[in-house]
Design a protein around this motif. Structure first.
Motif, PDB file in Angstrom:
ATOM      1  N   ARG A 162       0.822  -1.207   0.000  1.00 54.12           N
ATOM      2  CA  ARG A 162       0.000   0.000   0.000  1.00 54.12           C
ATOM      3  C   ARG A 162       0.862   1.266   0.000  1.00 54.12           C
ATOM      4  O   ARG A 162       0.343   2.351  -0.166  1.00 54.12           O
ATOM      5  N   LEU A 174       0.594  -9.656   7.310  1.00 54.13           N
ATOM      6  CA  LEU A 174       0.411  -9.823   8.747  1.00 54.13           C
ATOM      7  C   LEU A 174       1.249 -10.953   9.290  1.00 54.13           C
ATOM      8  O   LEU A 174       1.634 -10.970  10.453  1.00 54.13           O
ATOM      9  N   LYS A 175       1.536 -11.924   8.390  1.00 51.70           N
ATOM     10  CA  LYS A 175       2.149 -13.138   8.904  1.00 51.70           C
ATOM     11  C   LYS A 175       3.650 -13.203   8.688  1.00 51.70           C
ATOM     12  O   LYS A 175       4.354 -13.880   9.411  1.00 51.70           O
ATOM     13  N   GLU A 182       3.805  -4.300   9.256  1.00 55.42           N
ATOM     14  CA  GLU A 182       3.377  -4.009   7.887  1.00 55.42           C
ATOM     15  C   GLU A 182       3.362  -2.503   7.653  1.00 55.42           C
ATOM     16  O   GLU A 182       2.987  -1.726   8.520  1.00 55.42           O
ATOM     17  N   TRP A 234       2.310   0.982   6.191  1.00 53.14           N
ATOM     18  CA  TRP A 234       1.136   1.712   5.698  1.00 53.14           C
ATOM     19  C   TRP A 234       1.519   2.967   4.942  1.00 53.14           C
ATOM     20  O   TRP A 234       0.757   3.483   4.162  1.00 53.14           O
ATOM     21  N   VAL A 255      -3.477  -3.187  18.007  1.00 48.43           N
ATOM     22  CA  VAL A 255      -2.784  -2.794  16.791  1.00 48.43           C
ATOM     23  C   VAL A 255      -2.545  -1.310  16.858  1.00 48.43           C
ATOM     24  O   VAL A 255      -3.471  -0.525  17.028  1.00 48.43           O
ATOM     25  N   GLN A 289     -17.339  11.270  -0.709  1.00 44.95           N
ATOM     26  CA  GLN A 289     -16.917  10.265   0.259  1.00 44.95           C
ATOM     27  C   GLN A 289     -15.493  10.584   0.708  1.00 44.95           C
ATOM     28  O   GLN A 289     -14.947  11.628   0.374  1.00 44.95           O
ATOM     29  N   ARG A 331      -9.035  10.311  -0.174  1.00 48.63           N
ATOM     30  CA  ARG A 331      -7.962   9.317  -0.059  1.00 48.63           C
ATOM     31  C   ARG A 331      -6.597   9.968  -0.001  1.00 48.63           C
ATOM     32  O   ARG A 331      -5.758   9.597   0.782  1.00 48.63           O
ATOM     33  N   ASP A 373     -13.061   8.532  -2.464  1.00 43.89           N
ATOM     34  CA  ASP A 373     -13.794   7.301  -2.704  1.00 43.89           C
ATOM     35  C   ASP A 373     -14.989   7.501  -3.633  1.00 43.89           C
ATOM     36  O   ASP A 373     -15.633   6.548  -4.035  1.00 43.89           O
ATOM     37  N   GLN A 414      -7.687   4.170  -5.210  1.00 41.72           N
ATOM     38  CA  GLN A 414      -7.028   3.634  -4.029  1.00 41.72           C
ATOM     39  C   GLN A 414      -5.825   4.498  -3.666  1.00 41.72           C
ATOM     40  O   GLN A 414      -5.901   5.706  -3.717  1.00 41.72           O
ATOM     41  N   THR A 431     -17.707   0.254  -0.473  1.00 41.51           N
ATOM     42  CA  THR A 431     -17.144   1.023   0.637  1.00 41.51           C
ATOM     43  C   THR A 431     -16.821   0.109   1.809  1.00 41.51           C
ATOM     44  O   THR A 431     -15.765   0.215   2.442  1.00 41.51           O
ATOM     45  N   GLU A 479     -13.656  -1.615   1.088  1.00 41.94           N
ATOM     46  CA  GLU A 479     -12.467  -0.774   1.221  1.00 41.94           C
ATOM     47  C   GLU A 479     -12.128  -0.535   2.682  1.00 41.94           C
ATOM     48  O   GLU A 479     -10.966  -0.485   3.065  1.00 41.94           O
ATOM     49  N   ARG A 517     -10.486  -3.553   4.243  1.00 38.09           N
ATOM     50  CA  ARG A 517      -9.104  -3.742   3.814  1.00 38.09           C
ATOM     51  C   ARG A 517      -8.113  -2.910   4.618  1.00 38.09           C
ATOM     52  O   ARG A 517      -6.924  -3.181   4.615  1.00 38.09           O
ATOM     53  N   LEU A 518      -8.618  -1.854   5.258  1.00 35.72           N
ATOM     54  CA  LEU A 518      -7.706  -0.992   6.008  1.00 35.72           C
ATOM     55  C   LEU A 518      -7.583  -1.414   7.462  1.00 35.72           C
ATOM     56  O   LEU A 518      -6.874  -0.774   8.231  1.00 35.72           O
ATOM     57  N   ARG A 519      -8.322  -2.419   7.858  1.00 36.06           N
ATOM     58  CA  ARG A 519      -8.321  -2.794   9.265  1.00 36.06           C
ATOM     59  C   ARG A 519      -7.587  -4.110   9.483  1.00 36.06           C
ATOM     60  O   ARG A 519      -7.369  -4.877   8.560  1.00 36.06           O
ATOM     61  N   THR A 520      -7.255  -4.326  10.709  1.00 46.08           N
ATOM     62  CA  THR A 520      -6.669  -5.602  11.084  1.00 46.08           C
ATOM     63  C   THR A 520      -7.659  -6.303  12.006  1.00 46.08           C
ATOM     64  O   THR A 520      -8.235  -5.664  12.888  1.00 46.08           O
ATOM     65  N   ALA A 563     -10.489 -11.925   6.008  1.00 48.46           N
ATOM     66  CA  ALA A 563      -9.663 -13.091   6.352  1.00 48.46           C
ATOM     67  C   ALA A 563      -8.194 -12.789   6.084  1.00 48.46           C
ATOM     68  O   ALA A 563      -7.310 -13.156   6.855  1.00 48.46           O
ATOM     69  N   HIS A 564      -7.960 -12.098   5.000  1.00 48.57           N
ATOM     70  CA  HIS A 564      -6.598 -11.755   4.647  1.00 48.57           C
ATOM     71  C   HIS A 564      -5.976 -10.823   5.674  1.00 48.57           C
ATOM     72  O   HIS A 564      -4.795 -10.885   5.958  1.00 48.57           O
ATOM     73  N   ARG A 565      -6.794  -9.947   6.226  1.00 48.38           N
ATOM     74  CA  ARG A 565      -6.308  -8.991   7.206  1.00 48.38           C
ATOM     75  C   ARG A 565      -6.436  -9.535   8.623  1.00 48.38           C
ATOM     76  O   ARG A 565      -6.408  -8.769   9.582  1.00 48.38           O
TER      77      ARG A 565
END
Lengths: 285, 767
Positions: free
Chosen positions: A16, A37-38, A66, A68, A92, A229, A232, A249, A276, B695, B698, B701-704, B746-748
């Protein structure tokens, strides 16, 4: 460039964070920070050779978490900042730190990719931008065209101006500002204006864009509802001091004259996907 | 014959009959001419002239019996006897008459002889008289000539007397101010005086006259100069002065300047009326124009007429034209000012009538003064006024439109506060009432404007009002502009208000969108046809075609609907965003319920569905399975058909999942989040749901996430899955986006161990 085939570079992790290596004036070089994450995260140094239309890369290990946001020092090629998330005690938190690339990366850049990925070198930590009192850091901004001594970090609803001392190994907050308002305000992005002697900053929170004067650390303008919205990202026109571009957005790119904030100068509505992460590498307007 | 025995004198009828029969016998009628008697050709007619005794006797003998014959014989004898006696009587009578006639003639003969002598005597006398008469006339001849001469002298003397008395008479006239008399007297004498001016006595008279006339002219000029007198007096004055050989040009100038001052006074009166009274109670325009016509225009006509009567032969018309033009220009400017004050659009008929009168009166000038520019200028003013009027009507329509939109807004806002259920059903009613209001207003405006082209209005047959007014003015300037304005203002709702806080209520956007769509489908063509019919528009100049307007309206409708989708999508997006951003997903408890915000999302979506359904048709959706809500989550089934979900995230195969999902994405349909929607409910709802879920994705995707965080997302997504599929055109779209959300979560996730599908279902069923 148009005649050449596009150059594609693949990462094994999601990413990102992307920045140009600001202090590098000869080569075209980008820094990419990965998000996983892993696994241990990496910083990829991507060198684009426009004569041969090919890419060289080196990988540095960033094991703090990770990434940002990433940003390169304008004065020293090897110095960069990252914002990274750290998971501790099932919490976190996004922290920020100043790093130095190990001196060998450049010599090892011509090694085969397998070697560099198998045995990546680690970044040298210069200092933390300690933010335990201010919360998660959204991004860190270097003073444009500065001497690499001043950075700004945007943490939650605070703007913190840091002075880096002793070869960037020590960071102290020289001044700060706080965005007050209803609800939980949180900065999502920001840019340090290269104009006006680097005394202005623009930040984005939710749908609003705000301008700050760094001398008084006070708000100088505010574009409420700049986008339908979330905003970004935003950036300044390097050639025209009052012009600002933003994207959000709502799939729009808007250009603003900060002296007349009621209406955008122009509004592009071509995209049909959310914009994005992006970096506005505008050379001319 | 039965009366033959009666004495002839005793019965006049019997006698006449006898007489006539005698006449008959002698072949005489009343006029004494012999005539053929048609009926008497029968030889058996005993009274006819062709009587044949032989035939008659034969006939009798043949036809009659003896008795009858006997009777007939006796009858005939009787008749013969009576006839004989009649004849005797007549002969006797006539004899007596002859005797007396002979006596008379003899007496007359004697008398005539005596008269002849007297006549001779008379003729002798007459001859003597004639002789005497000739004698007398011969002696009187000389005297007659003398008398004639004397009478000639007498008249001459009388003329002379007139001349000598002239100065005195003129003086007297002067005193009495009988100028006309004086001038005519002087005119009579002038030639003679001129002729005999070499004689000193006449000269004196002439000089006296001159002095007096000079004085008179002076007085006339004075009177003329004072200008207080009426136009008629003035023209009389001028006429007299002209007869006195005043220089025509000078007079003409003076005349015009006097006329000007008087007309200027009229104009000032008008101006004062215009200025003094405030705009509100100016009195209606008809009164003003009436006053202008009656005072100024009629006076002007009077001046023109008298001018032409007085000077037409001497002077060129140029002066008059200039004069009329300057005054008319002032008048016109006043009229125009007055017309400009006429801003109220309520009653157009008054203005039209006023303009008509104005125009009609100016035609009089064109008759009096052919070639003058005044009437055409007047027509131009009327044309300008009409143009101005159209503009005013347009702005009035626009204001009306804004006002009705404000009303609609209030109507939308008001019941919503009280009961949300009552608010929604009124949406179609609001739409119909709004469109009816607008249409009626437009119709009434058209009717008002139509007055300009009414048959009884004099200027309606001018080329402008026949052609340009109808096509460029009414059709383009009014109707088309208004429709364009509606589209324009609708678009403005999308552009300005949209991003900035969304001050426009979404229901209004929806309503306007439907309104524009209705305009596209029917209303525009209806309005334009109506206009063309009413105004018989002949398209000399290119006009906006119906299709272009329809396209514009459709574009506006599309924009509004897109914007509606965006606004509604934004509202739901914000809810989802806040719900994701404000939660600590790492340290969350094991999910027991669907989060309230999801229920809220479903509720809102349902209410939007109802709202849109009121105005738009259902639309088509892709065929779907009979009960999609029961479908198992595709995260586990479709996108990863065989393998379980959790093992794919084991550290041993980090690349697999991302690769798999990426390949999956390549093959799935690309989703345009902010793509334009179609004009139906399903498409609108699909758009809104797409924006909301994107939304959501999105933000995720920004969260853990922690383990339970992921599970909560699973539960939420399943709940959304259960309810949202029915709103969209293609349920796979919802599946795909929800898969993406769960996949990204799941990815995050720090500890990606998903919840059992059955447990998820139980939680969702429970509510």
């Amino acid at each position: 460039m148009e005649d050449d085939a596009p150059v594609i570079y693949g990462l094994e992790f999601q990413a990102r964070a992307l920045t140009a290596q600001t202090a590098e004036t000869d080569a075209i070089r980008f820094l990419v920070g990965t998000q996983s994450l892993k696994f241990d995260n990496q910083i990829h140094i991507i060198d684009f050779d426009d004569e041969n239309n090919m890419i060289n890369k080196s990988v540095l290990l960033h094991d703090a978490g990770e990434i940002w946001h990433i940003s390169g020092s304008p004065a020293e090629k090897a110095v960069l900042t990252t914002c990274y998330s750290k998971t501790s005690e099932s919490r976190v938190l996004t922290c920020a730190a100043v790093w130095r690339m190990p001196p060998e990366w450049e010599s090892g850049s011509h090694e085969s990719p397998d070697d560099s990925s198998n045995n990546p070198q680690t970044l040298e930590l210069l200092c933390h931008l300690d933010n335990t009192t201010h919360g998660s850091v959204a991004c860190v901004l270097w003073e444009p065209m500065g001497d690499g001594k001043r950075v700004i970090s945007l943490a939650e609803n605070h703007v913190l101006l840091w002075d880096l001392q002793e070869s960037s190994t020590k960071a102290t907050i020289s001044s700060s500002a706080t965005l007050e308002g209803k609800g939980q305000l949180k900065f999502t992005a920001g840019k340090w204006s290269p104009h006006h002697n680097s005394t202005q900053l623009a930040t984005a929170n939710d749908t609003a864009i705000r301008g700050w004067d760094l001398r008084s650390m006070s708000q100088i303008y505010c574009i409420e509802s700049a986008h339908g919205q979330l905003v970004r990202d935003l950036d300044f026109n390097p050639n025209k001091q009052y012009y600002l571009a933003s994207c959000g957005d709502d799939c729009k790119v808007k250009f603003w004259d900060v002296r007349h904030i009621n209406e955008p100068v122009k509004c592009l509505e071509e995209h049909s996907h959310c914009l994005q992460c992006h970096m506005i590498l505008q050379k001319s307007f | 014959m039965s009366s033959a025995t009666t004495p002839p004198d005793s019965d006049p009828t019997g006698r006449r009959r006898v007489h006539s029969m005698l006449q008959l016998y002698y072949g005489l009628n009343e006029e004494g001419k012999v005539v053929e008697q048609a009926e008497s050709l029968d030889p058996c007619d005993i009274n006819g002239p062709h009587f044949d005794p032989e035939v008659y006797l034969n006939k009798l003998r043949k036809e009659c019996s003896l008795g009858e014959l006997m009777d007939h014989e006796s009858c005939t004898v009787k008749q013969i006897r009576s006839l004989d006696s009649d004849m005797q009587t007549l002969v006797y009578e006539n004899y007596n008459k002859f005797i007396s006639a002979t006596d008379t003639i003899r007496k007359m003969k004697n008398d005539f002889k005596k008269m002849e002598d007297e006549m001779d005597c008379l003729s002798a006398n007459m001859a003597a008289i004639t002789e005497f008469s000739a004698h007398i006339s011969g002696t009187l001849q000389d005297q007659h000539a003398q008398i004639t001469k004397l009478s000639g002298v007498h008249t001459l003397l009388r003329k002379l007397q007139f001349l000598f008395e002239l100065p005195a008479r003129l003086n007297k006239c002067l005193e009495l101010q009988a100028y006309a008399q004086a001038v005519s007297a002087h005119r009579r004498a002038r030639c003679v005086l001129q002729q005999y001016s070499h004689m000193p006595s006449f000269r004196g008279i002439q000089d006296d006259c001159h002095v007096i006339m000079e004085q008179l002219a002076q007085q006339l000029r004075q009177k003329f100069r004072d200008g207080g007198s009426s136009a008629k007096d003035l023209s009389e004055c001028v006429e007299l002065l002209l007869q006195l050989d005043e220089p025509a040009e000078e007079l003409c100038d003076k005349f015009l300047s006097h006329a000007q001052s008087r007309l200027a006074a009229d104009l000032q009166g008008l101006e004062a009326e215009l200025k003094d009274s405030p705009v509100t109670d100016t009195g209606d325009i008809l009164e003003f124009i009436d006053r202008g016509c009656n005072e100024f225009v009629s006076n002007l006509c009077l001046v023109i007429a008298s001018y032409q009567e007085l000077f037409i032969n001497q002077m060129a018309n140029g002066k008059l034209h200039v004069f009329v033009d300057t005054l008319a220009a002032r008048y016109f400017s006043l009229v125009e000012r007055r017309i400009q004050e006429e801003k109220g659009v309520g009653d157009n008929s008054l203005l039209v009538r006023a303009l008509d009168r104005f125009h009609r009166r100016l035609q009089a000038i064109s008759k009096l003064l052919p070639g003058s520019a005044v009437p055409s200028q007047g027509t131009e003013i009327v044309v300008r006024a009409a143009r101005e009027r159209i503009k005013q009507y347009l702005s009035a329509l626009q204001t009306f439109y804004h006002d009705s939109l404000t009303d609609v807004r209030q109507a939308l806002a008001a019941p919503r506060g009280a009961t949300s259920k009552d608010a929604t059903p009124s949406l179609p009613e609001l739409l119909t009432s709004l469109s009816n209001f607008i249409l009626n207003q437009l119709k009434s405006v058209l009717a008002s404007v139509h007055l300009f082209t009414a048959k009884d209005i004099t200027f309606s047959n001018k080329p402008y009002f026949k052609g340009e007014f109808c096509s460029q003015g009414v059709r383009e300037g009014l109707v088309v502009s208004f429709i364009k304005f509606i589209c324009q203002s609708s678009r403005q709702y999308c552009e300005s208000a949209g991003d900035r806080g969304g001050s426009t209520p979404p229901a209004l956007l929806l309503l306007l969108s439907r309104l524009c769509l209705d305009y596209e489908t029917s209303t525009i063509s209806y309005i334009l046809t109506l206009t063309d019919e009413q105004f018989l528009v002949q398209h000399h100049t290119p006009v906006t075609p119906v299709t272009a307007l329809c396209a514009e309206a459709r574009e506006a409708a599309q924009k509004l609907l897109n914007h509606y989708v965006k606004v509604q999508g934004l509202i739901i997006s914000q809810m989802l965003r806040k719900s994701v951003e404000t939660r600590d997903w790492v340290n969350t408890i094991e999910p027991r319920n669907v989060r309230a915000v999801m229920k809220r999302v479903v509720e809102d979506t349902t209410s939007i569905d109802v709202q849109v359904g009121l105005l738009y048709e259902e639309g088509v959706r892709k065929a779907h399975s009979s009960d999609s809500s029961k479908r198992t989550f595709s995260v586990y089934s479709s996108s990863r058909p065989q393998i379980r979900y959790a093992p794919s995230y084991t550290p041993s195969a980090p690349m697999d999942t991302s690769l798999l999902s990426n390949i999956n994405k390549l093959f799935s349909e690309r989703i345009d989040i902010f793509s334009p929607v179609e004009f139906n409910k399903v498409s609108v709802l699909t758009g809104i749901i797409k924006i909301s879920l994107k939304t959501f994705l999105e933000c995720v995707r920004l969260r853990t996430f922690g383990r339970y965080g992921l599970q909560q997302i699973q539960v939420d997504c399943h709940y959304l899955q259960m309810y949202l599929w029915r709103f969209v055109s293609d349920e796979n779209l919802v599946h795909f986006l929800l898969d993406e959300i769960v996949g990204s979560a799941a990815h995050r996730c720090l500890d990606p161990s998903p919840m059992e599908q059955s447990v998820i279902e139980v939680i969702c069923e429970r509510g």
